[in-house]
Design an enzyme around this catalytic site. Structure first.
Site, PDB file in Angstrom:
ATOM      1  N   VAL A  18       0.828  -1.206   0.000  1.00 39.71           N
ATOM      2  CA  VAL A  18       0.000   0.000   0.000  1.00 39.71           C
ATOM      3  C   VAL A  18       0.864   1.259   0.000  1.00 39.71           C
ATOM      4  O   VAL A  18       0.674   2.169  -0.800  1.00 39.71           O
ATOM      5  CB  VAL A  18      -0.947   0.018   1.218  1.00 39.71           C
ATOM      6  CG1 VAL A  18      -1.727   1.329   1.286  1.00 39.71           C
ATOM      7  CG2 VAL A  18      -1.907  -1.161   1.160  1.00 39.71           C
ATOM      8  N   ASP A  47      10.115   3.189   6.699  1.00 42.81           N
ATOM      9  CA  ASP A  47       9.812   1.812   7.064  1.00 42.81           C
ATOM     10  C   ASP A  47      10.864   1.347   8.067  1.00 42.81           C
ATOM     11  O   ASP A  47      12.033   1.730   7.968  1.00 42.81           O
ATOM     12  CB  ASP A  47       9.828   0.904   5.823  1.00 42.81           C
ATOM     13  CG  ASP A  47       9.040  -0.385   6.038  1.00 42.81           C
ATOM     14  OD1 ASP A  47       7.976  -0.538   5.421  1.00 42.81           O
ATOM     15  OD2 ASP A  47       9.486  -1.234   6.832  1.00 42.81           O
ATOM     16  N   ARG A  52      14.603  -3.337   3.469  1.00 39.71           N
ATOM     17  CA  ARG A  52      13.651  -2.823   2.480  1.00 39.71           C
ATOM     18  C   ARG A  52      14.060  -1.423   2.021  1.00 39.71           C
ATOM     19  O   ARG A  52      14.021  -1.108   0.830  1.00 39.71           O
ATOM     20  CB  ARG A  52      12.245  -2.799   3.101  1.00 39.71           C
ATOM     21  CG  ARG A  52      11.179  -2.066   2.295  1.00 39.71           C
ATOM     22  CD  ARG A  52      10.724  -2.852   1.114  1.00 39.71           C
ATOM     23  NE  ARG A  52       9.433  -2.389   0.607  1.00 39.71           N
ATOM     24  CZ  ARG A  52       9.015  -2.569  -0.637  1.00 39.71           C
ATOM     25  NH1 ARG A  52       9.772  -3.205  -1.505  1.00 39.71           N
ATOM     26  NH2 ARG A  52       7.824  -2.142  -1.018  1.00 39.71           N
ATOM     27  N   THR A  98      -2.548  -4.354   9.317  1.00 39.12           N
ATOM     28  CA  THR A  98      -3.428  -4.612  10.465  1.00 39.12           C
ATOM     29  C   THR A  98      -3.897  -6.064  10.358  1.00 39.12           C
ATOM     30  O   THR A  98      -5.014  -6.338   9.898  1.00 39.12           O
ATOM     31  CB  THR A  98      -4.634  -3.651  10.481  1.00 39.12           C
ATOM     32  OG1 THR A  98      -5.188  -3.560   9.160  1.00 39.12           O
ATOM     33  CG2 THR A  98      -4.228  -2.277  10.945  1.00 39.12           C
ATOM     34  N   THR A 139      -6.612  -0.728   7.296  1.00 40.57           N
ATOM     35  CA  THR A 139      -7.971  -1.187   7.547  1.00 40.57           C
ATOM     36  C   THR A 139      -8.202  -1.412   9.045  1.00 40.57           C
ATOM     37  O   THR A 139      -7.421  -2.107   9.701  1.00 40.57           O
ATOM     38  CB  THR A 139      -8.240  -2.494   6.791  1.00 40.57           C
ATOM     39  OG1 THR A 139      -7.990  -2.282   5.406  1.00 40.57           O
ATOM     40  CG2 THR A 139      -9.678  -2.948   6.987  1.00 40.57           C
ATOM     41  N   CYS A 284      -6.553  -8.871   3.248  1.00 37.23           N
ATOM     42  CA  CYS A 284      -7.801  -8.097   3.198  1.00 37.23           C
ATOM     43  C   CYS A 284      -9.032  -8.988   3.373  1.00 37.23           C
ATOM     44  O   CYS A 284      -9.658  -8.987   4.421  1.00 37.23           O
ATOM     45  CB  CYS A 284      -7.885  -7.331   1.876  1.00 37.23           C
ATOM     46  SG  CYS A 284      -6.740  -5.942   1.759  1.00 37.23           S
TER      47      CYS A 284
END
Length: 414
Positions: A18, A47, A52, A98, A139, A284
Site C-alpha cells: 500500500v 519503514d 527494504r 493490520t 484497515t 484483506c
C-alpha cells in the site's frame, strides 16, 4: 493552520503493497489535478525494515510492482528508516499492516507503534506553526481511529486533537486503501478514493489532497466512521460471495454436477454476479471480516452471515486435501514414492504476497501426513518464505523430475 497543499511535506509510514504505490503516486504528480498549479512536495517513505529501505534506495522493489527505472527517476522522494527524518513532516499517512491474531482478533501492534511514533514526532512542534494532519489508510473496524488511536496520539504528544482555534493541535482523516496487488488495471490512480476528516474543514482538505493526484477522483464520506465501515464491508461482501460459491461447489460435487458449467449457465442472466470457488487468503478479504465481527461482539451483537462465510472459506483448504486424497485413492496405483508438485504459494495470482495464504495451510497438511512435495512460485520472496514458514520454494519446475500429483494452485502469468 492546515498545511499548504502545493508545497507540503508528506511522510508515508509503511512501504509495503500500500505505502510504496501511494508514495510514488504522490511524488510523481507535478501539477495538481484540481487547480493545475505546480506541486513542490517532498515525500518521505519510512519503514522500520532497514533492508527494504536499502533495496528501495537502489531501485529494487521486492514486491515486483515497480522496476529500477521507475523508482530511480523520481527525485522528490526519500526512503528512510530513521524516524528523525519525519520530525518536520506536515502530513503523516499511516499504511502499516493490520493483521489478526491466531484467535482471529485484531492485531493492532503495528498500527499502535505508528500512533506512538507520530505522537512523539509532533510533541515538540512549536505553537502556532502548521498543524500536522494524520491520515490513516490501514484497515480498521469502525470507531477505532477516534476511540483508540487519537487518544493515544494526544497522550503521546501532549497536544489536543481537533482544536477549534487551530492552536497547538493536530487533525486526523481516514482514507481507506484500495490497492489490489497484481492487478495492473485497477491501480491507485484509476480507483475512486474515499476520504474523510475529523471536521468539515479537514475533510475538505483531505479530499483536496487526494484529489490533487488521483485521476479517478474522490468520494467524501460524511465521517471517519463511515469511511472505516465502507472499507471493511467492501472485503466482507466479497468474502461472503466467495463463501457462497464455495458452498455451491461442495454441494454440486456431491450431486455430481460440474460447478463451472453451472456458473457459466447462471452467468447468462444479466444480474447474476459471477464469483469462482477457491481459497481465500491475503491481508484483506481473509482478515477484514474478523475486525467487523470483533467490533460486533464488543457491542453485544453476534454476527451470523459474516461468521458463516468465514467458516466456509477457512475450511476450503481442508476440503481440497480431502478431494486430493479421494482422487488419489481412486487411481488404484501403489506408489510409495509419490510426490506432489504445487504450482503457486502466494494468496492470489500474479502477486508475491504470502500473508494468510491458504496454500501454506495446505502444505502444512502435506507435512503432517508425511507427503512429499515440491513448491514452485516465481513471484514470492524465497528468503521470506523460508524465514516465515520454513518451506523451500523454487522459481522453476525441476527438470527431469516426475510427479504423480500436480496442483495448479494459482494462475501466475509464468
Amino acid at each position: 493552520m492546515l498545511p499548504n497543499l502545493d508545497n507540503c511535506s508528506v511522510g508515508i509510514i509503511g512501504l509495503g503493497y500500500v505505502g510504496l504505490p501511494l508514495a510514488i503516486a504522490i511524488a510523481k504528480q507535478n501539477n495538481c489535478l484540481l487547480t493545475k498549479k505546480k506541486l513542490d512536495r517532498l515525500i518521505i517513505g519510512y519503514d522500520t525494515n532497514e533492508k527494504r529501505i536499502e533495496e528501495l534506495k537502489l531501485g529494487f522493489d521486492r514486491n515486483n510492482i515497480y522496476n529500477k527505472e521507475q523508482i530511480k527517476k523520481i527525485k522528490n522522494i526519500k526512503f528512510v528508516s530513521g524516524k528523525d527524518f519525519l520530525k518536520n513532516v506536515d502530513i503523516f499517512i499511516i499504511t502499516v499492516p493490520t493483521p489478526i491474531t491466531e484467535q482471529h482478533e485484531p492485531n493492532l501492534s503495528h498500527i499502535k507503534e505508528a500512533w506512538i511514533l507520530v505522537g512523539e514526532l509532533i510533541k515538540n512542534r512549536k505553537i502556532n506553526s502548521i498543524n500536522p494532519v494524520i491520515i490513516f489508510e490501514s484497515t480498521v473496524y469502525p470507531g477505532l481511529t477516534e476511540e483508540i488511536c487519537i487518544p493515544i496520539i494526544e497522550k503521546q504528544s501532549s497536544k489536543k486533537h481537533n482544536s477549534p482555534d487551530y492552536i497547538n493541535s493536530f487533525y486526523c482523516g481516514y482514507s481507506p486503501e484500495r490497492i489490489n496487488p497484481g492487478d495492473e488495471k485497477h491501480t491507485i490512480n484509476s480507483i475512486t478514493k474515499v476520504t474523510s476528516g475529523c471536521n468539515e474543514k479537514v475533510a475538505d482538505w483531505v479530499g483536496s489532497f487526494y484529489g490533487s493526484f488521483i485521476a479517478d477522483g474522490i468520494f467524501k464520506a460524511s465521517s471517519i466512521k463511515v469511511a472505516e465501515a465502507a472499507k471493511i464491508i467492501e472485503n466482507t461482501q466479497r468474502d461472503i460471495n466467495i463463501a457462497l460459491v464455495n458452498e455451491f461447489a461442495i454441494l454440486f460435487n456431491k450431486l455430481n454436477i460440474n460447478t463451472k458449467e453451472v456458473l457459466e449457465a447462471a452467468s447468462t442472466k444479466w444480474n447474476f454476479q459471477k464469483y469462482m470457488p477457491g481459497l481465500v487468503g491475503g491481508h484483506c478479504i481473509g482478515v477484514d471480516p474478523y475486525y467487523l465481527t470483533f467490533k460486533a461482539k464488543e457491542i453485544g451483537y453476534k454476527t451470523q452471515l459474516i461468521s458463516a462465510g468465514r467458516n466456509i472459506n477457512e475450511f476450503m483448504h481442508e476440503y481440497l486435501i480431502e478431494k486430493i486424497l479421494f482422487y488419489k485413492s481412486k487411481r488404484k496405483i501403489e506408489n510409495l514414492n509419490e510426490e506432489i508438485l504445487l504450482l503457486g504459494l502466494s494468496y492470489k495470482s500474479n502477486c508475491g504476497d504470502i500473508r494468510n495464504s491458504q496454500l501454506i495451510k495446505l502444505v502444512n497438511i502435506f507435512k503432517s501426513r508425511d507427503m512429499k512435495f515440491t513448491i514452485v512460485d516465481p513471484k514470492v520472496d524465497k528468503e521470506e518464505v523460508k524465514k516465515s514458514t520454513g518451506l523451500i520454494c523454487l522459481s522453476d519446475i525441476p527438470a527431469n523430475k516426475k510427479y504423480s500429483i500436480i496442483i495448479m494452485a494459482l494462475y501466475h502469468d509464468e
